[in-house]
Design a protein around this motif. Structure first.
Motif, PDB file in Angstrom:
ATOM      1  N   VAL A  33      46.996  44.625  26.164  1.00 29.56           N
ATOM      2  CA  VAL A  33      47.394  44.267  27.522  1.00 29.56           C
ATOM      3  C   VAL A  33      46.344  44.781  28.502  1.00 29.56           C
ATOM      4  CG1 VAL A  33      49.143  44.598  29.308  1.00 29.56           C
ATOM      5  CG2 VAL A  33      49.838  44.361  26.929  1.00 29.56           C
ATOM      6  N   ASP A  34      45.965  43.943  29.453  1.00 29.87           N
ATOM      7  CA  ASP A  34      45.069  44.352  30.528  1.00 29.87           C
ATOM      8  C   ASP A  34      45.738  43.924  31.827  1.00 29.87           C
ATOM      9  OD1 ASP A  34      42.928  45.358  31.882  1.00 29.87           O
ATOM     10  OD2 ASP A  34      41.541  43.768  31.323  1.00 29.87           O
ATOM     11  N   GLU A  35      45.646  44.744  32.841  1.00 31.55           N
ATOM     12  CA  GLU A  35      46.322  44.447  34.100  1.00 31.55           C
ATOM     13  C   GLU A  35      45.362  44.651  35.263  1.00 31.55           C
ATOM     14  OE1 GLU A  35      50.315  45.882  36.547  1.00 31.55           O
ATOM     15  OE2 GLU A  35      49.743  46.896  34.717  1.00 31.55           O
ATOM     16  N   ARG A  36      45.410  43.756  36.212  1.00 38.09           N
ATOM     17  CA  ARG A  36      44.607  43.841  37.442  1.00 38.09           C
ATOM     18  C   ARG A  36      45.553  43.787  38.625  1.00 38.09           C
ATOM     19  NH1 ARG A  36      38.747  43.784  37.119  1.00 38.09           N
ATOM     20  NH2 ARG A  36      38.418  43.562  34.896  1.00 38.09           N
ATOM     21  N   THR A  37      45.206  44.480  39.679  1.00 31.76           N
ATOM     22  CA  THR A  37      46.016  44.434  40.896  1.00 31.76           C
ATOM     23  C   THR A  37      45.371  43.578  41.972  1.00 31.76           C
ATOM     24  OG1 THR A  37      45.014  46.497  41.653  1.00 31.76           O
ATOM     25  CG2 THR A  37      47.096  46.673  40.452  1.00 31.76           C
ATOM     26  N   SER A  38      44.166  43.074  41.690  1.00 32.38           N
ATOM     27  CA  SER A  38      43.517  42.161  42.628  1.00 32.38           C
ATOM     28  C   SER A  38      42.725  41.126  41.827  1.00 32.38           C
ATOM     29  CB  SER A  38      42.589  42.912  43.583  1.00 32.38           C
ATOM     30  OG  SER A  38      41.576  43.564  42.849  1.00 32.38           O
ATOM     31  N   ASP A  39      42.459  39.994  42.452  1.00 32.86           N
ATOM     32  CA  ASP A  39      41.741  38.916  41.781  1.00 32.86           C
ATOM     33  C   ASP A  39      40.243  39.173  41.773  1.00 32.86           C
ATOM     34  OD1 ASP A  39      43.974  37.328  41.128  1.00 32.86           O
ATOM     35  OD2 ASP A  39      44.057  36.559  43.167  1.00 32.86           O
ATOM     36  N   VAL A  40      39.562  38.579  40.801  1.00 29.00           N
ATOM     37  CA  VAL A  40      38.104  38.675  40.716  1.00 29.00           C
ATOM     38  C   VAL A  40      37.497  37.423  41.343  1.00 29.00           C
ATOM     39  CG1 VAL A  40      38.206  40.097  38.641  1.00 29.00           C
ATOM     40  CG2 VAL A  40      37.971  37.638  38.421  1.00 29.00           C
ATOM     41  N   PRO A  41      36.234  37.453  41.728  1.00 34.48           N
ATOM     42  CA  PRO A  41      35.603  36.285  42.346  1.00 34.48           C
ATOM     43  C   PRO A  41      35.505  35.102  41.376  1.00 34.48           C
ATOM     44  CG  PRO A  41      34.253  38.254  42.654  1.00 34.48           C
ATOM     45  CD  PRO A  41      35.351  38.608  41.706  1.00 34.48           C
ATOM     46  N   LEU A  42      35.539  33.898  41.922  1.00 31.01           N
ATOM     47  CA  LEU A  42      35.438  32.687  41.100  1.00 31.01           C
ATOM     48  C   LEU A  42      34.086  32.572  40.413  1.00 31.01           C
ATOM     49  CD1 LEU A  42      37.163  29.983  43.322  1.00 31.01           C
ATOM     50  CD2 LEU A  42      38.091  31.181  41.334  1.00 31.01           C
ATOM     51  N   ASP A  43      33.053  33.222  40.942  1.00 36.22           N
ATOM     52  CA  ASP A  43      31.735  33.099  40.316  1.00 36.22           C
ATOM     53  C   ASP A  43      31.640  33.849  38.989  1.00 36.22           C
ATOM     54  OD1 ASP A  43      31.542  35.722  41.205  1.00 36.22           O
ATOM     55  OD2 ASP A  43      29.882  35.348  42.561  1.00 36.22           O
ATOM     56  N   THR A  44      32.725  34.509  38.576  1.00 36.85           N
ATOM     57  CA  THR A  44      32.747  35.138  37.254  1.00 36.85           C
ATOM     58  C   THR A  44      33.068  34.118  36.153  1.00 36.85           C
ATOM     59  OG1 THR A  44      35.084  35.754  37.432  1.00 36.85           O
ATOM     60  CG2 THR A  44      33.459  37.365  38.195  1.00 36.85           C
ATOM     61  N   LEU A  45      33.525  32.927  36.550  1.00 36.03           N
ATOM     62  CA  LEU A  45      33.849  31.883  35.584  1.00 36.03           C
ATOM     63  C   LEU A  45      32.592  31.203  35.063  1.00 36.03           C
ATOM     64  CD1 LEU A  45      36.822  30.106  37.404  1.00 36.03           C
ATOM     65  CD2 LEU A  45      36.967  31.637  35.427  1.00 36.03           C
ATOM     66  N   ILE A  46      32.617  30.811  33.795  1.00 36.14           N
ATOM     67  CA  ILE A  46      31.530  29.996  33.270  1.00 36.14           C
ATOM     68  C   ILE A  46      31.826  28.543  33.672  1.00 36.14           C
ATOM     69  CG2 ILE A  46      30.993  31.581  31.384  1.00 36.14           C
ATOM     70  CD1 ILE A  46      32.508  29.743  29.492  1.00 36.14           C
ATOM     71  N   PRO A  47      30.823  27.666  33.695  1.00 34.34           N
ATOM     72  CA  PRO A  47      31.032  26.299  34.178  1.00 34.34           C
ATOM     73  C   PRO A  47      32.186  25.550  33.507  1.00 34.34           C
ATOM     74  CG  PRO A  47      28.695  26.720  33.964  1.00 34.34           C
ATOM     75  CD  PRO A  47      29.413  27.924  33.388  1.00 34.34           C
TER      76      PRO A  47
END
Length: 81
Positions: A33-47
Protein backbone atom coordinates in the motif's frame (compact mmCIF):
# COMPACT_ATOMS: atom_id res chain seq x y z
CA UNK A 1 -9.88 -5.58 15.49
CA UNK A 2 -10.24 -2.24 13.74
CA UNK A 3 -10.65 1.03 15.60
CA UNK A 4 -10.52 4.60 14.30
CA UNK A 5 -7.42 6.70 15.03
CA UNK A 6 -6.64 10.34 14.19
CA UNK A 7 -3.84 11.02 11.68
CA UNK A 8 -3.47 14.74 11.25
CA UNK A 9 -6.89 16.09 10.29
CA UNK A 10 -8.38 12.71 9.31
CA UNK A 11 -9.66 9.66 11.12
CA UNK A 12 -8.41 6.35 9.72
CA UNK A 13 -8.86 2.74 10.81
CA UNK A 14 -6.06 0.97 12.70
CA UNK A 15 -5.59 -2.79 12.85
CA UNK A 16 -4.32 -3.54 16.37
CA UNK A 17 -3.04 -6.97 15.33
CA UNK A 18 -0.80 -5.76 12.48
CA UNK A 19 -0.38 -2.11 13.47
CA UNK A 20 -1.27 -1.02 9.93
CA UNK A 21 -3.44 2.07 9.47
CA UNK A 22 -5.66 3.52 6.75
CA UNK A 23 -6.50 1.33 3.77
CA UNK A 24 -3.62 -0.98 4.73
CA UNK A 25 -5.50 -1.89 7.93
CA UNK A 26 -8.27 -3.40 5.80
CA UNK A 27 -5.97 -5.52 3.60
CA UNK A 28 -3.78 -8.54 4.26
CA UNK A 29 -0.13 -7.88 5.07
CA UNK A 30 1.07 -9.28 1.72
CA UNK A 31 -0.68 -6.41 -0.09
CA UNK A 32 1.58 -3.39 -0.71
CA UNK A 33 0.00 0.00 0.00
CA UNK A 34 1.22 3.50 -0.84
CA UNK A 35 -0.66 6.63 0.16
CA UNK A 36 -0.37 10.26 -0.95
CA UNK A 37 -2.10 13.27 0.54
CA UNK A 38 -1.60 15.45 -2.52
CA UNK A 39 -1.55 14.90 -6.28
CA UNK A 40 1.61 14.79 -8.39
CA UNK A 41 2.07 16.87 -11.56
CA UNK A 42 0.71 15.50 -14.85
CA UNK A 43 4.18 15.71 -16.41
CA UNK A 44 5.13 12.61 -14.39
CA UNK A 45 2.99 10.54 -16.79
CA UNK A 46 4.54 8.79 -19.76
CA UNK A 47 2.87 9.58 -23.13
CA UNK A 48 0.91 6.30 -23.24
CA UNK A 49 -0.53 6.97 -19.77
CA UNK A 50 -1.50 10.53 -20.63
CA UNK A 51 -3.26 9.31 -23.78
CA UNK A 52 -5.53 7.14 -21.62
CA UNK A 53 -6.85 10.13 -19.65
CA UNK A 54 -6.43 13.00 -22.11
CA UNK A 55 -10.20 13.63 -22.30
CA UNK A 56 -10.88 13.17 -18.57
CA UNK A 57 -11.80 15.99 -16.20
CA UNK A 58 -8.83 17.66 -14.43
CA UNK A 59 -9.49 16.02 -11.05
CA UNK A 60 -9.50 12.55 -12.64
CA UNK A 61 -6.27 13.29 -14.54
CA UNK A 62 -4.58 14.41 -11.30
CA UNK A 63 -5.80 11.32 -9.46
CA UNK A 64 -4.60 9.04 -12.28
CA UNK A 65 -1.13 10.67 -12.31
CA UNK A 66 -0.83 10.18 -8.56
CA UNK A 67 -1.83 6.51 -8.74
CA UNK A 68 0.65 5.85 -11.57
CA UNK A 69 3.42 7.57 -9.59
CA UNK A 70 2.68 5.36 -6.56
CA UNK A 71 2.64 2.26 -8.77
CA UNK A 72 6.04 3.08 -10.28
CA UNK A 73 7.59 3.37 -6.82
CA UNK A 74 6.74 -0.26 -5.98
CA UNK A 75 8.98 -3.11 -7.14
CA UNK A 76 7.58 -5.37 -9.86
CA UNK A 77 5.58 -8.35 -8.61
CA UNK A 78 5.40 -11.76 -10.25
CA UNK A 79 2.03 -12.54 -11.82
CA UNK A 80 -0.39 -14.57 -9.74
CA UNK A 81 -1.19 -18.13 -10.75
Amino acid sequence: MLDPVRQGTRTVPINHVTGRTGIAALLSEDVEVDERTSDVPLDTLIPQEYAVIARAVPTRRAEFATVRCCARQRPPVAACG
